[in-house]
Design a protein around this motif. Structure first.
Motif, mmCIF file in Angstrom:
data_model
loop_
_atom_site.group_PDB
_atom_site.id
_atom_site.type_symbol
_atom_site.label_atom_id
_atom_site.label_comp_id
_atom_site.label_asym_id
_atom_site.label_seq_id
_atom_site.Cartn_x
_atom_site.Cartn_y
_atom_site.Cartn_z
ATOM 1 N N MET A 1 4.516 -3.568 -0.622
ATOM 2 C CA MET A 1 5.656 -2.908 -0.973
ATOM 3 C C MET A 1 4.846 -1.158 -1.637
ATOM 4 O O MET A 1 4.006 -0.413 -1.043
ATOM 5 C CB MET A 1 6.616 -2.686 -1.626
ATOM 6 C CG MET A 1 7.556 -4.273 -1.752
ATOM 7 S SD MET A 1 8.018 -3.748 -0.112
ATOM 8 C CE MET A 1 9.507 -2.655 -0.515
ATOM 9 N N ILE B 1 2.605 -0.180 1.086
ATOM 10 C CA ILE B 1 2.357 -0.091 2.160
ATOM 11 C C ILE B 1 3.298 1.848 1.753
ATOM 12 O O ILE B 1 2.598 2.685 2.722
ATOM 13 C CB ILE B 1 3.855 -0.195 2.753
ATOM 14 C CG1 ILE B 1 3.024 -1.761 3.270
ATOM 15 C CG2 ILE B 1 4.835 0.464 3.465
ATOM 16 C CD1 ILE B 1 4.664 -3.041 3.600
ATOM 17 N N GLN C 1 0.954 5.352 2.466
ATOM 18 C CA GLN C 1 1.279 7.024 2.721
ATOM 19 C C GLN C 1 1.315 8.262 1.945
ATOM 20 O O GLN C 1 2.887 9.126 1.652
ATOM 21 C CB GLN C 1 2.655 7.213 3.159
ATOM 22 C CG GLN C 1 2.728 5.617 4.146
ATOM 23 C CD GLN C 1 4.123 4.930 4.623
ATOM 24 O OE1 GLN C 1 4.973 6.011 4.704
ATOM 25 N NE2 GLN C 1 4.257 3.901 4.773
ATOM 26 N N THR D 1 -0.931 0.181 8.466
ATOM 27 C CA THR D 1 0.132 -0.185 7.500
ATOM 28 C C THR D 1 1.045 -1.486 7.810
ATOM 29 O O THR D 1 0.730 -2.272 7.529
ATOM 30 C CB THR D 1 1.095 1.126 6.966
ATOM 31 O OG1 THR D 1 0.347 2.270 7.413
ATOM 32 C CG2 THR D 1 2.303 0.873 6.931
ATOM 33 N N ASN D 2 0.169 -1.785 9.469
ATOM 34 C CA ASN D 2 1.366 -2.340 10.310
ATOM 35 C C ASN D 2 1.204 -3.871 9.966
ATOM 36 O O ASN D 2 1.478 -5.148 10.390
ATOM 37 C CB ASN D 2 1.880 -2.641 11.548
ATOM 38 C CG ASN D 2 3.092 -1.368 11.877
ATOM 39 O OD1 ASN D 2 3.713 -2.643 11.755
ATOM 40 N ND2 ASN D 2 2.763 -0.235 12.340
ATOM 41 N N MET E 1 3.979 -9.059 5.328
ATOM 42 C CA MET E 1 4.828 -9.330 4.121
ATOM 43 C C MET E 1 6.507 -9.442 4.882
ATOM 44 O O MET E 1 6.994 -10.091 3.846
ATOM 45 C CB MET E 1 5.467 -7.318 4.161
ATOM 46 C CG MET E 1 6.502 -6.856 3.193
ATOM 47 S SD MET E 1 5.974 -6.790 1.357
ATOM 48 C CE MET E 1 7.802 -7.162 0.790
#
Lengths: 272, 304
Positions: B231, B234, B238, B286-287, B293
């Motif tokens: 978490m 990710i 950002q 991120t992906n 995750m």
């Protein structure tokens, strides 16, 4: 031996309190500055004892209200919209799970992992064409996107906790899908709805990226208002602190109340 | 798809009142909304990333293939920004994990004021990122009037201009302050689900505190730690408001990460093509982590 353990425990407790004090210091310092005069706020050496004044809040509130209103409208509006869209979906996925239900849930969660920077450029251009830039509806649309997966995931997890026998009994009585939704699922998941709403309000209130890039004056929420203080080299620190205090206080109170649900929401139910 | 599920198998046909809705119709509005506001704009981002497209030069929009990506992945300054993104996220992640774990272990004991401390310690996570930035930048890290400089001077040192001399470290410190409570909360919750008997059994067997931690606590903690790692990764890729409100990416590009770079390219230079390519790279980065995750969450869901 017993005394040694007690001493060790007392020391650990002391350490805990010291770390907590260090973590809280920036916040306490900000709260204190909000009640100082401007001269006291940036005085060196720092002023620790002073007579609190309230005038900063008066000054801050003067220009603060439009931003406060925008933040409130955007947070509440997006939460309501996310619930209108998310509750039925959560209900259907929880009570009528098909083979694809898990896939749909996972996909929704994956949109939450979409970095805002991956969509901001076209959104900016679309918003410009639709005249949504610097408007509250525009902001509400984006905050709804941000919170909708959370609503579906959280409410799905609360609604699956309702015993299935209750739905079965209703079905035997000939209840329609709508009656199950409004008569069973919604009333029995009210605590979950309250917790989810609190989280949505916190996230929308604290959002910065869309706010800074899609609004500038008319619809500017508190995050944009506060960022104006970034170049205030020693000037207006007391006023800045007063505005910041008013901005963070509602979220602090909401967050303290919802701390248990915070864990569940932040980990999408993986940790309860 | 729906008829079999909604028709009660046993009862005689009863006249139905109220809404007649099929469950699939309840899901579609939410799905459609998310497709329109995330999927569609993302594909547009991908599309723009193959063009030299600048809003300041209307009328000209040549297709340039992978030129924007090539620029991003070869220009030394842009590589520096990619590196900054990773350092910022990784550095903050490691610090929040260590401090968060220590706090979780400390708060998992019984002592007076424990519940209050736990509640208060969440606070820094609840603060709006821009507020954190302006308060740290001004009241704590200002070289002349800031609190930290006063402390350093009091200890016999010279005043420090934190955000100029140690820009990345200062930003990491600020974001660590913000994210440590998150790690603490998740890790503490994970810790509290550890049955007391297991710890007692280990103690009766004469385990040292380290052995107790290594062989009883740590294996139980794995899932909570994974949640924190993923978490945070990710979210930290950002980070934007904290940089916008404090260093504005500077000095130079010392604290510019991908999101801040995209903001500068798109909204200061109107370079839509390059900003879009950087957006796509952020999403891919991120992906890759998000996929991991999701696997973890699915496994956790089945484990219950």
């Amino acid at each position: 031996m017993q005394a040694q353990i007690r001493l060790r425990n007392a020391l650990l407790t002391l350490v805990t309190y010291l770390i907590a004090a260090a973590f809280l210091f920036p916040l306490v310092w900000m709260f204190m500055a909000a009640f100082k005069t401007e001269a006291q706020a940036f005085a060196t050496p720092p002023v620790f004892v002073f007579t609190p004044v309230l005038e900063n809040f008066g000054h801050a509130l003067g220009s603060y209200f439009p931003a406060l209103r925008n933040s409130l409208v955007a947070a509440v509006g997006s939460t309501v919209l996310a619930f209108i869209l998310g509750l039925p979906a959560a209900f259907a996925l929880a009570v009528y799970p098909t083979r694809r239900a898990q896939g749909v849930l996972t996909w929704m969660l994956s949109t939450k992992f979409m970095p805002a920077v991956g969509v901001i450029v076209p959104l900016f251009l679309i918003f410009r064409n639709l005249h949504l830039l610097d408007t509250l509806p525009g902001l509400i649309l984006m905050y709804t996107t941000m919170n909708l997966p959370l609503v579906v995931w959280m409410m799905h997890s609360y609604m699956t906790e309702i015993p299935y026998a209750i739905y079965e009994a209703a079905k035997v009585d000939g209840a329609s899908v709508g009656q199950e939704f409004f008569g069973i699922a919604l009333p029995l998941s009210t605590p979950g709805m309250a917790a989810t709403a609190l989280l949505c309000l916190i996230f929308a209130w604290n959002e910065v990226f869309f706010a800074l890039n899609l609004t500038n004056s008319d619809a500017a929420p508190l995050s944009v208002f506060i960022s104006q203080f970034k170049t205030s080299e020693g000037l207006f620190w007391a006023q800045m602190s007063a505005a910041a205090t008013l901005t963070v206080l509602p979220v602090l109170i909401f967050g303290w109340i919802a701390q248990r649900q915070l864990v569940r929401g932040l980990s999408f139910g993986a940790v309860k | 798809m729906t008829a079999a599920a909604t028709t009660p198998a046993t009862s005689a046909p009863t006249p139905r009142r109220g809404l007649r809705l099929s469950p699939a119709a309840l899901i579609w509005p939410a799905m459609l909304y998310l497709i329109l506001t995330t999927q569609v704009p993302f594909f547009m981002t991908v599309y723009y990333s193959f063009f030299r497209y600048n809003l300041a030069i209307p009328g000209s929009r040549p297709f340039v293939g992978f030129a924007n990506y090539q620029n991003l992945l070869t220009d030394p300054q842009n590589l520096h920004i990619l590196w900054n993104t990773v350092v910022l996220a990784g550095g903050t992640l490691i610090l929040t994990l260590i401090i968060g774990a220590a706090l979780a272990l400390l708060l998992n004991r019984d002592f007076p004021g424990r519940a209050l401390l736990r509640t208060l310690l969440i606070s820094s996570f609840l603060i709006m990122p821009v507020v954190t930035a302006v308060v740290w930048k001004n009241m704590l890290m200002n070289p002349v009037f800031g609190f930290f400089s006063w402390v350093v001077t009091g200890l016999g040192g010279h005043p420090v201009d934190w955000l100029t001399q140690y820009p990345m470290a200062s930003v990491i410190a600020m974001i660590t302050w913000e994210w440590t409570p998150f790690a603490m909360l998740i890790l503490l919750t994970g810790l509290q689900s550890l049955p007391d008997e297991q710890l007692e059994a280990a103690r009766l067997d004469g385990a040292s505190p380290w052995q107790e931690f290594r062989y009883v606590v740590l294996p139980h903690w794995t899932q909570a730690i994974q949640v924190v790692v993923l978490m945070e990764t990710i979210a930290l890729l950002q980070v934007y408001g904290e940089i916008y409100g404090s260093t504005s990416g500077g000095p130079g590009v010392a604290t510019t990460n991908l999101p801040y770079f995209i903001y500068q390219k798109a909204f200061a230079e109107y370079n839509i093509g390059l900003a879009s390519a950087a957006g796509v790279i952020t999403v891919i980065l991120t992906n890759v982590l998000a996929a991991y995750m999701l696997r973890l969450l699915t496994r956790a869901g089945r484990g219950e």
